[in-house]
Design an enzyme around this catalytic site. Structure first.
Site, short mmCIF file in Angstrom:
data_model
loop_
_atom_site.label_atom_id
_atom_site.label_comp_id
_atom_site.label_asym_id
_atom_site.label_seq_id
_atom_site.Cartn_x
_atom_site.Cartn_y
_atom_site.Cartn_z
N PHE A 136 60.90 -37.52 11.90
CA PHE A 136 62.19 -38.08 12.30
C PHE A 136 62.05 -39.42 12.99
O PHE A 136 63.00 -40.13 13.17
CB PHE A 136 62.88 -37.10 13.24
N ASP A 182 62.67 -24.45 12.27
CA ASP A 182 61.42 -25.19 12.39
C ASP A 182 60.73 -24.84 13.71
O ASP A 182 60.25 -25.71 14.42
CB ASP A 182 61.69 -26.69 12.29
N ARG A 238 55.18 -38.31 17.81
CA ARG A 238 55.82 -38.83 16.61
C ARG A 238 55.98 -37.71 15.60
O ARG A 238 55.26 -36.71 15.63
CB ARG A 238 55.01 -39.97 16.01
N GLY A 239 56.96 -37.89 14.73
CA GLY A 239 57.19 -36.88 13.71
C GLY A 239 57.92 -37.53 12.56
O GLY A 239 58.11 -38.74 12.55
N VAL A 291 58.75 -40.55 19.66
CA VAL A 291 59.30 -40.10 20.94
C VAL A 291 58.63 -40.90 22.06
O VAL A 291 57.41 -41.06 22.07
CB VAL A 291 59.05 -38.60 21.16
#
Ligand code: NAG
Ligand code: NAG
Ligand code: NAG
Ligand code: NAG
Ligand code: NAG
Ligand code: NAG
Ligand code: NAG
Ligand code: NAG
Length: 862
Positions: A557, A671, A554-555, A560
């Site tokens: 954005f 990034d 997870r992030g 996943v």
């Protein structure tokens, strides 16, 4: 491609050249014996530009000009990018339609190969002069004037290597990709000594107006906008960067601006990303230097930049020793640190012309000026009227030179290690007169801003504390800024193929079927590309309705998931947060762009999906997931022995080189970090989330602080702003990654490492003491090849240098890692180390706050 007219029309003409019959041109060229008449056009091979006669909409009736304009952009009138006879229109008389013998015409002269424009009476109104030196021996029957698809009209002769003449060497008011603005150091045989953009007088009159844009002939280090002979606006002096890029979300355009400093000429030029709409700089009749990009959606030109801005940005607005303080919303005059308004009354009324004066006099000069100190003001457009000192090798030398000269008021130093053709490795500017036209520009221009070092009395206290706090806060501010620009707002309006049956979309992803990549033609970017769209219901099935078990990451954005399609194909599915607001057109451009980037060290994008508020991206699945999950795990890190780690470092370097240079585009990752390097089953690295730079829309981001601040340690020190990024900021992140891979220590690690305040400082300390090999992760000592290890640490330290120009390009990094290198420059001391060190010895309170806030944000990130 369409020709504007039939190729077989021949007409009788009795113009200047006295040829019995002149034929009309065909396609993209005008050959000897042909002539171009009003109403006829030449279209470039590719269809982007047209050459012909035009009448500006506001022009007096009957006046026509020969010009080049965009083929199919019609707003109210054609957008003209070049005019031949700017101040000598040809007059179209009454009978011009039928009486072709009386029409103006453009033809190649028999003898010299010059292009000649004659009016109806045969009088020459304009020629593309070819100097005798150029034309000697090259004027032959097959000489032709060709309109190239970049908008350049060239006269080519089979006997000459170079064009005999080109319109790009004679610009009018428009600067388009491929053109140059700058100076020749010596005039060549074509008679061109430089390139300057000159405005039209007004919308209906292309004759040269009073505003022009070009390179400062006195220094070659800055670009100026003149009103007549007076400077009206000044750009930032060049700090030695080879390129900078800026992303404009309004039209999805990335502008790459380069400065080329060569033996014979110095100039600036620019390009745009592939698939970008037509983009041009223009000097308007009203004195604005503007960047315009065609908004296909709105069928209008969008102004992306317009200079000078409001307030105090015109030249010298704040008087001597004043500076224009520029923020997003306003611009106002202030006095340089150590100065106060010459007249407080006027200053408070908003009259700044008298500028500022010293608030505390300098000690009487003599004895080398040891009595004085220098005060640093970062993020400045440094003043005009500087003197460039040669032969400098360091900032200290530059400071010493200024100190020795009693009249020296300030200096600014930049390293040119990576850009200069002439062997100078530093650029030292000193000021011995009034400091005029200074500006604080921190928020926008990134690497083009620099630190101005002002001479102040030794005991100067004035605002010193203030700037010190600023210095400490900068890293924190920088990370906050990065946060605001870094939430991934993909959304994917991939041609909603709602009716496509699920088995069909699935087929694209099952092994053995056509792969996403091969469907994405490499050819014409403007073609409507087939980009694989996958049904939401299929993704729900593949991920077990986004079950917790399938979630692999997870992030900021979103999350996943691992997904398995019916045919057995395993993919990674990124489900993006729902509050993204990016334009569909932009997203599409970016998705296509990213899908075109293919390299074995980049994660491949396979497809995407939008349904309702859902935005999903489908990537190839990599068995070993993120590098961070293994490298920083005390149990698993020994899986990565030295040969594997060296392979990862080289693989990431190659992937980054591809993004920066080899993919025809310059993509800046922005990034790069351990968790964005994924490992396949054989522990080969693949960079993920590349191209995010393209997807950022500066304005519409909703920040998710957690994710982005987690990358704090990877942010290059000059990275205080958004808007301007250079490949060197990625190089910095790469350097950090190298040090992490070698040491197995997280950059965000909050513990003091063996008494050093951080990984970079620790690596530097060991390096300086000659013990660099001690940096190696204890778990891999046995598999370690000392020479490779030292090479990696050396490269890592070169990459994390404070000065972006001192950092190597990825091309050098790859070559060094592949071939080894006998002589590498010694790395400079990293800035973060120096800064923290001095703070530790200085004011305890500041250190605690800044260190704590950094630490906290980093902790949140994980
Ligand atoms: C220009 O022409 C291209 C190809 O012929 C076309 O795809 C594009 O939509 C046209 N643009 C405008 C503004 O008409
Ligand atoms: C038009 O052409 C005729 C011959 O066809 C010529 O006599 C006449 O001078 C031309 N008109 C002008 C204005 O040149
Ligand atoms: C132009 O070329 C033609 C033959 O191609 C020749 O007859 C004529 O004399 C030339 N005219 C001039 C002015 O050179
Ligand atoms: C070409 O050269 C002639 C003579 O040297 C000069 O009068 C004319 O202005 C020049 N034309 C241009 C467009 O520079
Ligand atoms: C170049 O220097 C001269 C002499 O100092 C000055 O008069 C002139 O204005 C300068 N030109 C520019 C473009 O700065
Ligand atoms: C440009 O210069 C002219 C003449 O010096 C002046 O009248 C005009 O206001 C100036 N224009 C701008 C935009 O400063
Ligand atoms: C493009 O046009 C559509 C409607 O035609 C609009 O919804 C969308 O916001 C526009 N996008 C941009 C970037 O202007
Ligand atoms: C630069 O330094 C070299 C040797 O140190 C000297 O010979 C040369 O004259 C210097 N050049 C300038 C412009 O000072």
């Amino acid at each position: 491609m369409e020709w504007s007219r039939s190729t077989s029309t021949c007409i009788t003409a009795a113009v200047l050249l006295l040829l019995p019959r002149l034929c009309s041109p065909a396609g993209d060229k005008l050959t000897r014996g042909e002539s171009l008449l009003p109403g006829e056009t030449i279209v470039s091979n590719g269809g982007a530009f047209v050459l012909g006669f035009f009448a500006p909409s506001d022009a007096a009736p009957g006046r026509q000009y020969l010009g080049i304009w965009y083929n199919n952009i019609t707003v109210t009138a054609s957008t003209v990018v070049w005019v031949a006879n700017r101040d000598a229109p040809v007059i179209i008389g009454e009978g011009s339609g039928g009486n072709s013998s009386a029409a103006p015409s453009l033809a190649l002269a028999n003898d010299t190969s010059s292009l000649v424009l004659a009016d109806a009476s045969g009088r020459v109104v304009w020629t593309a002069n070819i100097t005798a030196a150029m034309s000697s021996g090259s004027a032959t029957g097959s000489t032709a004037a060709v309109l190239q698809n970049d908008g350049n009209l060239v006269i080519l002769s089979p006997n000459a290597a170079k064009p005999l003449w080109q319109s790009f060497d004679h610009p009018t008011d428009t600067f388009i990709p491929g053109m140059k603005v700058g100076l020749r150091r010596r005039t060549r045989d074509d008679g061109v000594d430089g390139w300057r953009i000159v405005s039209w007088k007004g919308p209906g009159d292309p004759s040269p107006g009073s505003f022009s844009y070009g390179m400062d002939p006195n220094t070659s280090l800055q670009l100026l906008l003149w009103n007549g002979t007076r400077i009206y606006w000044r750009g930032t002096p060049w700090t030695g960067y080879p390129t900078v890029s800026r992303y404009h979300p309004a039209t999805g355009t990335v502008i790459y601006v380069a400065v080329v400093d060569g033996e014979e000429e110095i100039y600036t030029t620019f390009s745009v990303n592939e698939g970008a709409p037509p983009t041009r700089y223009v000097v308007t009749g009203a004195g604005k230097f503007q960047l315009l990009s065609w908004n296909r959606n709105a069928s209008a030109w969008t102004t992306l930049e317009s200079l000078p801005g409001r307030g105090c940005s015109p030249y010298g607005s704040c008087g001597a020793y004043g500076y224009c303080h520029h923020t997003q919303t306003a611009a106002t005059c202030r006095c340089l640190d150590g100065f106060e308004p010459a007249s407080r009354a006027e200053w408070s009324r908003g009259v700044f012309s008298r500028g500022c004066r010293r608030s505390q006099a300098l000690a009487p000069c003599g004895g080398g000026g040891e009595g004085d100190a220098f005060l640093a003001m970062p993020s400045m457009k440094v003043p005009d009227k500087f003197v460039l000192l040669g032969n400098m090798t360091s900032g200290d030398e530059c400071a010493a030179a200024c100190r020795r000269d009693c009249a020296c008021e300030a200096y600014a130093y930049a390293s040119l290690r990576s850009s200069s053709a002439k062997g100078d490795i530093a650029r030292c500017l000193v000021w011995t007169g009034e400091l005029v036209d200074t500006q604080m520009i921190g928020a926008f221009w990134g690497v083009t801003a620099e630190t101005l070092n002002l001479r102040v009395p030794a005991g100067f206290t004035g605002k010193k504390r203030g700037t010190k706090t600023l210095k400490i806060l900068l890293p924190v501010l920088a990370s906050v800024l990065i946060v605001t620009c870094s939430v991934l707002v993909w959304f994917c309006k991939c041609r909603s193929k709602g009716k496509r049956r699920s088995s069909e979309s699935e087929k694209k992803l099952v092994p053995g079927s056509v792969r996403a990549s091969s469907e994405l033609g490499e050819g014409n970017p403007s073609e409507d590309l087939e980009f694989p769209s996958i049904q939401f219901s299929d993704i729900v099935a593949a991920t077990d309705n986004f079950s917790r078990e399938c979630m692999i990451g997870r992030g900021g954005f979103g999350k996943v998931y691992k997904g398995t399609f019916l045919g057995g194909r395993v993919v990674a599915v990124k489900r993006l947060s729902k509050d993204s607001e990016q334009g569909i057109e932009e997203f599409k451009n970016e998705a296509i762009l990213i899908s075109k980037l293919q390299h074995r060290n980049l994660v491949r994008l396979l497809g995407c999906c939008t349904e309702g508020a859902e935005r999903l991206l489908i990537y190839e699945y990599l068995a070993n997931k993120g590098l961070d999950a293994i490298l920083f795990d005390s149990e698993r890190k020994s899986l990565l022995d030295w040969p594997t780690r060296f392979g990862i470092i080289k693989g990431v370097a190659r992937g980054l080189l591809y993004l920066h240079q080899d993919s025809r585009l310059t993509v800046i990752h922005r990034d790069l970090k351990a968790s964005n390097v994924l490992l396949d089953a054989e522990m080969r690295p693949k960079i993920a989330d590349f191209g995010m730079a393209k997807i950022f829309g500066e304005n519409q981001q909703k920040a998710n602080t957690k994710r982005v601040v987690g990358t704090f340690g990877y942010i290059a020190p000059e990275y205080q702003t958004e808007g301007v990024f250079s490949v060197k900021s990625d190089v910095y992140s790469f350097g950090i990654l190298v040090l992490e891979i070698v040491s197995g220590v997280r950059i965000s690690s909050t513990d003091d490492i063996m008494g050093s305040p951080g990984l970079v400082a620790y690596a530097w300390k060991l390096w300086k003491e000659g013990n660099a090999s001690d940096l190696v992760d204890a778990s891999i000592v046995e598999s370690c090849a000392l020479d490779e290890l030292l090479l990696c640490i050396h490269v890592g330290l070169l990459c994390v240098q404070d000065d972006p120009n001192g950092r190597p390009l990825m091309s050098s990094v790859v070559s060094i890692l592949e071939n080894g290198s006998v002589s590498l420059p010694a790395p400079d001391q990293p800035a973060y180390f120096a800064e923290r060190n001095s703070k530790l010895q200085g004011k305890g309170g500041d250190v605690e706050t800044s260190k704590n806030s950094m630490t906290m944000t980093v902790l949140q990130g994980r």
